[in-house]
Enzyme design. Sequence first.
Site, PDB file in Angstrom:
ATOM      1  CG  ASP A  67      -1.667   1.275   1.421  1.00 17.14           C
ATOM      2  OD1 ASP A  67      -2.429   1.627   0.516  1.00 17.14           O
ATOM      3  OD2 ASP A  67      -1.474   1.935   2.461  1.00 17.14           O
ATOM      4  CG  ASP A  95      -1.578   7.407  -0.130  1.00 20.54           C
ATOM      5  OD1 ASP A  95      -0.700   8.233  -0.407  1.00 20.54           O
ATOM      6  OD2 ASP A  95      -2.386   6.957  -0.964  1.00 20.54           O
ATOM      7  CG  ASP A 141      -1.809   2.605   6.406  1.00 23.22           C
ATOM      8  OD1 ASP A 141      -2.339   3.582   6.970  1.00 23.22           O
ATOM      9  OD2 ASP A 141      -2.057   2.286   5.240  1.00 23.22           O
TER      10      ASP A 141
END
Length: 232
Positions: free
Chosen positions: A16, A18, A175
Amino acid sequence: MNHSPGDSSATAVIFDLDGTLVDSEPNYYEAGRHVLAAHGHPGFTWADHTRFIGIGTRETLATLRAEYGIEAPVEQLLAEKNEAYLRLARESTEAFPGMRKLVERLHASGHSMAVASGSSRAAIEAVLAGTGLDGLLTLHVSAEEVAHGKPEPDVFLEAARRLGVTPDRCVVVEDAPPGADAAHRAGMRCIAVPYVPETATAPEFTTAGLLFPEGQPAFDAQRAYTWIATGT
């Protein structure tokens, strides 16, 4: 264990972007706040923004449009937010040091890698170029290119398809709970590094094979690399 570049036996790693590779959430927050204020809704807070971390930009704007009763179509809001975000992203986006180490180690060891993100392709390319990671992470999949964003598994499955590997040979680094959920639905192993510490106990993270509950400050690139390479 070292692998030669392109070695088909090496686990593929899908990142991922961001909040995982780069600390771009403050820029997304500012861009979203700018768009909402322009449409008559100032006062959007960081706490409001954290509800949407890990969810695609289009899905986020569709929800906010409905909640605030904004008349402008989602496509217009998306274009406005992307313009504001790209301006900020080019000026200041930092890669997390531990993640940079992990990417460099994986690249040196011959692991195939990709970025799968809810951001636009233009945003992915701008951020990776600005951080200097574009030379190591050359395969990107944006939520714009698939039918559904996270928590649906589409971006991860498309990344695996382009990498030429089956989902069971992929590790996702994420995240946010929706991303961990998407990885699980895709049938992929997951390393979770919560961007928002309060989400560390989210049920979606219970499916992660390796969890760093304290987030980026506690992330250990060597431990992550060993787990990717050996599964332990």
